[in-house]
Design an enzyme around this catalytic site. Structure first.
Site, mmCIF file in Angstrom:
data_model
loop_
_atom_site.group_PDB
_atom_site.id
_atom_site.type_symbol
_atom_site.label_atom_id
_atom_site.label_comp_id
_atom_site.label_asym_id
_atom_site.label_seq_id
_atom_site.Cartn_x
_atom_site.Cartn_y
_atom_site.Cartn_z
ATOM 1 N N LYS A 89 4.007 -2.428 -3.539
ATOM 2 C CA LYS A 89 2.766 -1.835 -3.053
ATOM 3 C C LYS A 89 2.426 -0.562 -3.816
ATOM 4 O O LYS A 89 3.277 0.082 -4.398
ATOM 5 C CB LYS A 89 2.888 -1.505 -1.560
ATOM 6 C CG LYS A 89 2.390 -2.592 -0.623
ATOM 7 C CD LYS A 89 2.305 -2.040 0.789
ATOM 8 C CE LYS A 89 1.655 -3.035 1.727
ATOM 9 N NZ LYS A 89 1.549 -2.475 3.106
ATOM 10 N N GLU B 91 8.246 -2.192 0.907
ATOM 11 C CA GLU B 91 7.479 -3.134 0.085
ATOM 12 C C GLU B 91 7.316 -2.520 -1.302
ATOM 13 O O GLU B 91 6.370 -1.792 -1.585
ATOM 14 C CB GLU B 91 6.127 -3.411 0.745
ATOM 15 C CG GLU B 91 6.295 -4.054 2.121
ATOM 16 C CD GLU B 91 4.971 -4.190 2.849
ATOM 17 O OE1 GLU B 91 4.349 -5.265 2.725
ATOM 18 O OE2 GLU B 91 4.565 -3.249 3.542
ATOM 19 N N GLU C 251 0.959 -1.175 15.142
ATOM 20 C CA GLU C 251 1.698 -0.565 14.035
ATOM 21 C C GLU C 251 1.992 0.882 14.386
ATOM 22 O O GLU C 251 1.124 1.591 14.894
ATOM 23 C CB GLU C 251 0.888 -0.539 12.723
ATOM 24 C CG GLU C 251 0.598 -1.856 12.076
ATOM 25 C CD GLU C 251 -0.155 -1.667 10.749
ATOM 26 O OE1 GLU C 251 -0.138 -0.534 10.200
ATOM 27 O OE2 GLU C 251 -0.752 -2.638 10.274
ATOM 28 N N GLU D 108 3.191 3.869 0.189
ATOM 29 C CA GLU D 108 3.184 2.584 0.890
ATOM 30 C C GLU D 108 4.453 1.775 0.654
ATOM 31 O O GLU D 108 4.680 0.758 1.322
ATOM 32 C CB GLU D 108 1.964 1.764 0.460
ATOM 33 C CG GLU D 108 0.634 2.386 0.822
ATOM 34 C CD GLU D 108 0.395 2.429 2.329
ATOM 35 O OE1 GLU D 108 0.953 1.576 3.040
ATOM 36 O OE2 GLU D 108 -0.335 3.323 2.790
#
Length: 311
Positions: A263, A260, A211, A268
């Protein structure tokens, strides 16, 4: 591409795509796979053998960012290596252990020292967890998957870490470490992991960056321009190695494919290359145009971008 769990629809969609894959074992599955080798065999049958070779599974990441001390995941740490071993044995029984490598993904919090990079070392209180895993990786010829985020280092210490150093735009060397010089934080962080592995004395293990990314909103330093510059420069940069490992490209997976929007915390929600509605967030790409750009800049190889998605 990286999947964090063996989503069957996603695996079906990847058939015959030619996309190489990190397939994740969710942390919630670790205990079951560690304590029952038959469960591991069935997991491999259902999620690997049912799709191989039309889905090009390259790595299996058994757990993500399990922290053995002082964390909500700490109780899982005892299960990581046994789960890795059981999944590995199930892969080996099919003669696929040279094609599909079984590992786990860690984060940088397991390092006790990261500067200078050559003095990189793992924390003393996690060595009993990590050393046997490193020993297994040496035995199996598998890489350690590591999540590397210059963003968080910059956010947490902007006095000592400059933004240009964090997003690859520093015009000059920032850090000197014996024969090695560092113009960006990504290389320094990654070489600290290389050194931490080397300094255990257990053996040589490759590192794959499983990541890396930069958020476009939601916290200090999280802006659209910072994210765009970091990601675009990262894609260019990983075609080469680090000062400590200059001989090969740095295999790197970008976090994440999509924002996302469910989240928390707010930060995030903003790591995606695409918005939740699938609209492209940034102007750069990964196709022929970028390869021509690399050649024009005298890079001697093309980039194969590696993306991951939280499907």
């Amino acid at each position: 591409m990286r999947l964090y769990d063996p989503n069957q629809a996603a695996l079906q969609a990847l058939r015959n795509s030619g996309i190489e894959l990190i397939l994740g074992v969710p942390n919630s599955d670790l205990q079951g796979l560690a304590t029952n080798s038959e469960s591991a065999r069935q997991w491999v049958q259902r999620n690997v053998l049912s799709f191989w070779p039309s889905v090009k599974i390259k790595y299996i990441a058994v757990g993500n960012e399990v922290r053995p001390v002082g964390d909500s995941t700490s109780w899982m740490a005892q299960y990581v290596l046994p789960a890795i071993q059981n999944v590995y044995q199930a892969i080996r029984a099919q003669g696929l252990h040279d094609q599909i490598k079984v590992s786990t993904s860690i984060d940088m919090s397991l390092l006790g020292n990261s500067f200078p990079p050559s003095q990189g070392s793992f924390r003393g209180d996690v060595r009993s967890y990590l050393d046997p895993i490193i020993g297994y990786l040496v035995y199996a010829g598998a890489p350690l998957l590591t999540n590397v985020y210059p963003y968080f280092s910059y956010r947490d210490n902007p006095v000592d870490i400059s933004l240009p150093y964090a997003i690859f735009t520093s015009p000059n060397v920032v850090a000197w470490d014996g024969p090695y010089t560092y113009q960006n934080l990504f290389d320094a962080m990654l070489d600290a992991v290389h050194a931490a592995i080397d300094n255990t004395g257990i053996g040589f293990v490759e590192v794959v960056v499983s990541e890396s990314g930069w958020p476009s909103d939601g916290d200090f330093g999280a802006t659209y321009d910072n994210a765009r510059i970091y990601l675009d420069n990262l894609i260019r940069h990983v075609n080469g190695g680090t000062p400590r490992r200059p001989w090969k490209p740095t295999e790197t997976y970008l976090f994440a494919m999509f924002d996302e929007n469910q989240k928390n915390p707010e930060l995030e929600k903003h790591f995606g290359l695409f918005f939740p509605n699938k609209q492209k967030k940034y102007s750069f790409g990964f196709g022929a145009e970028r390869r021509r750009e690399f050649f024009a800049n005298e890079f001697n190889a093309t980039v194969v971008p590696l993306l991951k998605s939280d499907i």
